[in-house]
Enzyme design. Structure first.
Site, PDB file in Angstrom:
ATOM      1  N   CYS A 161      -6.498  12.968  12.966  1.00 16.32           N
ATOM      2  CA  CYS A 161      -5.470  12.283  13.719  1.00 16.32           C
ATOM      3  C   CYS A 161      -5.997  10.947  14.183  1.00 16.32           C
ATOM      4  CB  CYS A 161      -5.100  13.157  14.911  1.00 16.32           C
ATOM      5  SG  CYS A 161      -4.671  12.303  16.398  1.00 16.32           S
ATOM      6  N   ARG A 174      -8.495  -0.349   4.615  1.00 15.84           N
ATOM      7  CA  ARG A 174      -7.568   0.614   4.026  1.00 15.84           C
ATOM      8  C   ARG A 174      -6.253  -0.052   3.636  1.00 15.84           C
ATOM      9  NH1 ARG A 174      -5.777   4.315   7.977  1.00 15.84           N
ATOM     10  NH2 ARG A 174      -4.321   4.686   6.299  1.00 15.84           N
ATOM     11  N   ASP A 232       4.715   0.661  11.929  1.00 18.63           N
ATOM     12  CA  ASP A 232       3.501   0.008  11.444  1.00 18.63           C
ATOM     13  C   ASP A 232       3.382  -1.439  11.927  1.00 18.63           C
ATOM     14  OD1 ASP A 232       2.982   2.346  10.188  1.00 18.63           O
ATOM     15  OD2 ASP A 232       3.059   1.576   8.143  1.00 18.63           O
ATOM     16  N   LYS A 274       0.847  -1.206   0.000  1.00 18.24           N
ATOM     17  CA  LYS A 274       0.000   0.000   0.000  1.00 18.24           C
ATOM     18  C   LYS A 274       0.878   1.252   0.000  1.00 18.24           C
ATOM     19  CE  LYS A 274      -1.782   1.721   3.991  1.00 18.24           C
ATOM     20  NZ  LYS A 274      -1.484   3.156   4.173  1.00 18.24           N
ATOM     21  N   ASN A 275       1.883   1.259   0.867  1.00 22.24           N
ATOM     22  CA  ASN A 275       2.675   2.484   1.024  1.00 22.24           C
ATOM     23  C   ASN A 275       3.601   2.757  -0.158  1.00 22.24           C
ATOM     24  OD1 ASN A 275       1.354   2.879   3.382  1.00 22.24           O
ATOM     25  ND2 ASN A 275       3.094   2.438   4.736  1.00 22.24           N
ATOM     26  N   LEU A 300       7.267  19.787   7.543  1.00 16.98           N
ATOM     27  CA  LEU A 300       8.505  19.432   6.825  1.00 16.98           C
ATOM     28  C   LEU A 300       8.260  19.415   5.316  1.00 16.98           C
ATOM     29  CD1 LEU A 300       9.771  16.505   9.109  1.00 16.98           C
ATOM     30  CD2 LEU A 300      10.595  18.856   9.062  1.00 16.98           C
ATOM     31  N   ARG A 314      -5.433  10.018   4.498  1.00 17.10           N
ATOM     32  CA  ARG A 314      -4.450  10.968   5.019  1.00 17.10           C
ATOM     33  C   ARG A 314      -3.255  11.139   4.081  1.00 17.10           C
ATOM     34  NH1 ARG A 314      -5.539   9.688  10.141  1.00 17.10           N
ATOM     35  NH2 ARG A 314      -7.255  11.106   9.910  1.00 17.10           N
ATOM     36  N   ILE A 330       8.032   6.981  16.916  1.00 14.00           N
ATOM     37  CA  ILE A 330       7.667   7.720  15.689  1.00 14.00           C
ATOM     38  C   ILE A 330       6.387   8.537  15.873  1.00 14.00           C
ATOM     39  CG2 ILE A 330       7.251   7.548  13.198  1.00 14.00           C
ATOM     40  CD1 ILE A 330      10.002   6.484  13.911  1.00 14.00           C
ATOM     41  N   ARG A 377       0.410  14.222  13.068  1.00  8.06           N
ATOM     42  CA  ARG A 377       0.756  14.127  11.643  1.00  8.06           C
ATOM     43  C   ARG A 377       0.796  15.494  10.949  1.00  8.06           C
ATOM     44  NH1 ARG A 377      -1.373   8.482   9.293  1.00  8.06           N
ATOM     45  NH2 ARG A 377       0.741   8.405   8.535  1.00  8.06           N
ATOM     46  N   PRO A 378       1.665  16.372  11.415  1.00  7.76           N
ATOM     47  CA  PRO A 378       1.790  17.675  10.754  1.00  7.76           C
ATOM     48  C   PRO A 378       2.461  17.530   9.388  1.00  7.76           C
ATOM     49  CG  PRO A 378       3.478  17.438  12.442  1.00  7.76           C
ATOM     50  CD  PRO A 378       2.630  16.198  12.511  1.00  7.76           C
TER      51      PRO A 378
HETATM   52  C1  UD1 Z   1       4.429   6.906   6.343  1.00  8.23           C
HETATM   53  C2  UD1 Z   1       3.568   5.682   6.140  1.00  8.23           C
HETATM   54  C3  UD1 Z   1       3.053   5.193   7.481  1.00  8.23           C
HETATM   55  C4  UD1 Z   1       4.216   4.969   8.433  1.00  8.23           C
HETATM   56  C5  UD1 Z   1       5.105   6.208   8.520  1.00  8.23           C
HETATM   57  C6  UD1 Z   1       6.376   5.990   9.339  1.00  8.23           C
HETATM   58  C7  UD1 Z   1       2.540   5.950   3.955  1.00  8.23           C
HETATM   59  C8  UD1 Z   1       1.293   6.190   3.181  1.00  8.23           C
HETATM   60  N1  UD1 Z   1       2.432   6.020   5.284  1.00  8.23           N
HETATM   61  O1  UD1 Z   1       3.592   7.924   6.919  1.00  8.23           O
HETATM   62  O2  UD1 Z   1       2.360   3.961   7.253  1.00  8.23           O
HETATM   63  O3  UD1 Z   1       3.696   4.700   9.714  1.00  8.23           O
HETATM   64  O4  UD1 Z   1       5.510   6.582   7.194  1.00  8.23           O
HETATM   65  O5  UD1 Z   1       7.136   4.964   8.836  1.00  8.23           O
HETATM   66  O6  UD1 Z   1       3.605   5.653   3.406  1.00  8.23           O
HETATM   67  N2  UD1 Z   1       6.381  14.624  10.922  1.00  8.23           N
HETATM   68  C9  UD1 Z   1       6.466  15.967  11.242  1.00  8.23           C
HETATM   69  N3  UD1 Z   1       6.313  16.895  10.255  1.00  8.23           N
HETATM   70  C10 UD1 Z   1       6.103  16.525   8.949  1.00  8.23           C
HETATM   71  C11 UD1 Z   1       6.024  15.143   8.629  1.00  8.23           C
HETATM   72  C12 UD1 Z   1       6.169  14.210   9.629  1.00  8.23           C
HETATM   73  O7  UD1 Z   1       6.655  16.331  12.390  1.00  8.23           O
HETATM   74  O8  UD1 Z   1       5.970  17.421   8.094  1.00  8.23           O
HETATM   75  C13 UD1 Z   1       6.510  13.620  11.991  1.00  8.23           C
HETATM   76  C14 UD1 Z   1       5.204  12.849  12.184  1.00  8.23           C
HETATM   77  O9  UD1 Z   1       4.313  13.527  13.033  1.00  8.23           O
HETATM   78  C15 UD1 Z   1       5.674  11.564  12.786  1.00  8.23           C
HETATM   79  C16 UD1 Z   1       7.024  11.344  12.083  1.00  8.23           C
HETATM   80  O10 UD1 Z   1       7.429  12.617  11.589  1.00  8.23           O
HETATM   81  O11 UD1 Z   1       5.884  11.723  14.159  1.00  8.23           O
HETATM   82  C17 UD1 Z   1       6.979  10.334  10.973  1.00  8.23           C
HETATM   83  O12 UD1 Z   1       6.108  10.731   9.971  1.00  8.23           O
HETATM   84  P1  UD1 Z   1       6.329  10.359   8.424  1.00  8.23           P
HETATM   85  O13 UD1 Z   1       7.584   9.559   8.240  1.00  8.23           O
HETATM   86  O14 UD1 Z   1       6.180  11.607   7.641  1.00  8.23           O
HETATM   87  O15 UD1 Z   1       5.087   9.399   8.160  1.00  8.23           O
HETATM   88  P2  UD1 Z   1       4.077   9.446   6.970  1.00  8.23           P
HETATM   89  O16 UD1 Z   1       4.784   9.742   5.695  1.00  8.23           O
HETATM   90  O17 UD1 Z   1       2.895  10.269   7.367  1.00  8.23           O
END
Ligand code: UD1
Length: 416
Positions: free
Chosen positions: A116, A397, A305, A22-23, A125, A92, A327, A121-122
């Protein structure tokens, strides 16, 4: 939506094939937006998140056709650069379309994915990085509007190796005239798969081993064909099910190299694992043992995950296991549901202390999020008596045909 009903306590025996990831599928479908041609994507699982991505593609003007697990995306005539709020809310990870729409159209308008279920999930970045690529961004009342001329490239250092931010940067800079370098980039196997798709389409994305990704902008991306990698989290969920319920299962279409560092956890729990090139055999004939210390980390560390399904297995472990979730700040919601089934788990901040019990007992439980749903299925398979799982929209999902697969392995599981 119905319930999943499991009459637990049967060992799992036989073989099944692991679905496509999926990812990987979601960012690759977003990447199709960059292509001035037709992309053929094989091994794309049938999931509600993938359906949501297809609806977004169609809204943008792509023609999308599904035949079995193959999706054909014709993106020659993209007409829209905005995604309506209701489509953004369906999934999301729709935020990953931001980079590709911007890269192809020079502007993008969408609402922030918000909400959430496992944490805040901001997307700060993502947005900061796009600004470094030259995007002008306006954010108002949850709506994001971006404009960007063809990027000339930039050097971007991420303060955390965010998967989604890395994907958005790659997508926004794949078409351009300069070189973009991402330092401290995510290096999950799904990032490599996205790069592999883009490179077949004529882009140039090099994912280094040490967390550096280099993107050399290209003028255009063209028609290509790609096969999505197997889903490592689904493989780990089925492995947790065997660890908890016992049995002997061959997982075909499992890419063991994508979760090598997780195998010691299953071995410590007492599972017998025989990996081979495209499959893995796992057997277990006793109650699991505890695993002293598991800490979720960016790849190649233990994946966040897999935390919930593995916790379901360890809730039956001899002794006390400890899991630290580094995470996401709110990813223990499944614990209260596992507790209804007799699990003894204490949460202290980001630490879960799992005191293994001899048996879990069937109960009525609710999925709290996707992987939490996977955990409840694992627990239900091993529990004495009947488990009724509701809120299946989370499971749908990410897990394709989960009941059918488990029935093939001898489980008594059905959806009402
Ligand atoms: C992706 C995966 C999800 C997995 C996660 C971590 C997909 C569709 N989803 O989610 O299944 O659990 O990677 O391996 O591929 N963060 C910030 N600011 C940002 C972005 C992220 O602070 O702009 C923080 C998040 O709140 C979280 C951490 O970084 O604490 C990891 O998030 P991220 O690696 O971005 O996860 P996703 O891409 O949302």
């Amino acid at each position: 939506m119905g319930n999943i009903i499991i009459d637990g306590g049967r060992q799992l025996e036989g073989e099944i094939s692991v679905q496509g990831s999926k990812n990987s599928s979601l960012p690759i479908l977003a990447a199709c937006v960059l292509v001035d041609g037709v992309s053929v994507i094989h091994n794309c699982p049938s999931l509600t998140d993938v359906d949501a991505a297809i609806r977004i593609l169609r809204h943008l003007g792509c023609k999308v056709k599904r035949e079995g697990s193959t999706l054909t995306v014709d993106s020659r005539n993209i007409v829209n650069c905005s995604i309506p709020e209701e489509l953004m809310r369906e999934m999301r990870s729709s935020i990953v379309f931001l980079g590709s729409i911007l890269g192809r159209m020079g502007k993008a308008e969408l609402s922030s994915p918000g909400g959430c279920d496992i944490g805040l999930r901001p997307i700060d970045l993502h947005l900061d990085a796009l600004k470094m690529l030259g995007a002008e961004i306006n954010e108002k009342h949850g709506f994001i509007s971006c404009r960007m001329k063809r990027t000339k490239g930039a050097a971007i250092s991420l303060s955390f190796p965010s998967v989604g931010a890395t994907e958005n940067i790659i997508l926004a800079s794949a078409l351009g005239v300069g070189r973009t370098v991402i330092h401290n980039a995510a290096r999950e196997p799904e990032i490599l798969d996205l790069a592999s798709f883009l490179n077949k389409a004529g882009c140039r994305v090099i994912v280094g081993k040490q967390g550096t990704v280099v993107i050399e902008g290209r003028r255009r991306a063209f028609s290509s064909e790609h096969r999505v990698i197997p889903d490592r989290i689904v493989a780990l969920t089925y492995m947790s099910a065997v660890g908890a319920a016992g049995g002997d299962v061959l997982l075909r279409n499992a890419d063991v190299s994508s979760f090598l560092t997780v195998l010691p956890v299953f071995e410590e729990a007492g599972c017998n694992i025989v990996p081979s090139k495209n499959s893995l055999r796992i057997s277990m004939n006793t109650r699991p043992k505890c695993v002293k210390n598991i800490r979720t980390m960016p790849y190649p560390g233990f994946p966040t995950d897999a935390q919930a399904p593995v916790m379901a297995m360890l809730s039956l472990g001899y002794g006390t296991s400890v899991m630290v979730e580094t995470i996401f700040e709110n990813r223990f919601k499944h614990v209260s549901e596992l507790s209804r089934m007799g699990a003894r788990i204490k949460i202290e901040g980001r630490v879960a202390i799992i005191e293994g019990v001899e048996s879990l007992y069937g109960a009525k439980v609710k999925c709290t999020d996707l992987r939490g749903g996977g955990a409840l299925v694992v627990a239900g398979l091993s529990a004495k008596g009947r488990t009724v799982i509701s809120n299946l929209e989370h499971i749908d999902r990410g897990y394709e045909n989960i009941e059918e697969n488990l029935r093939k392995l001898g489980a008594e599981i059905e959806r009402t």
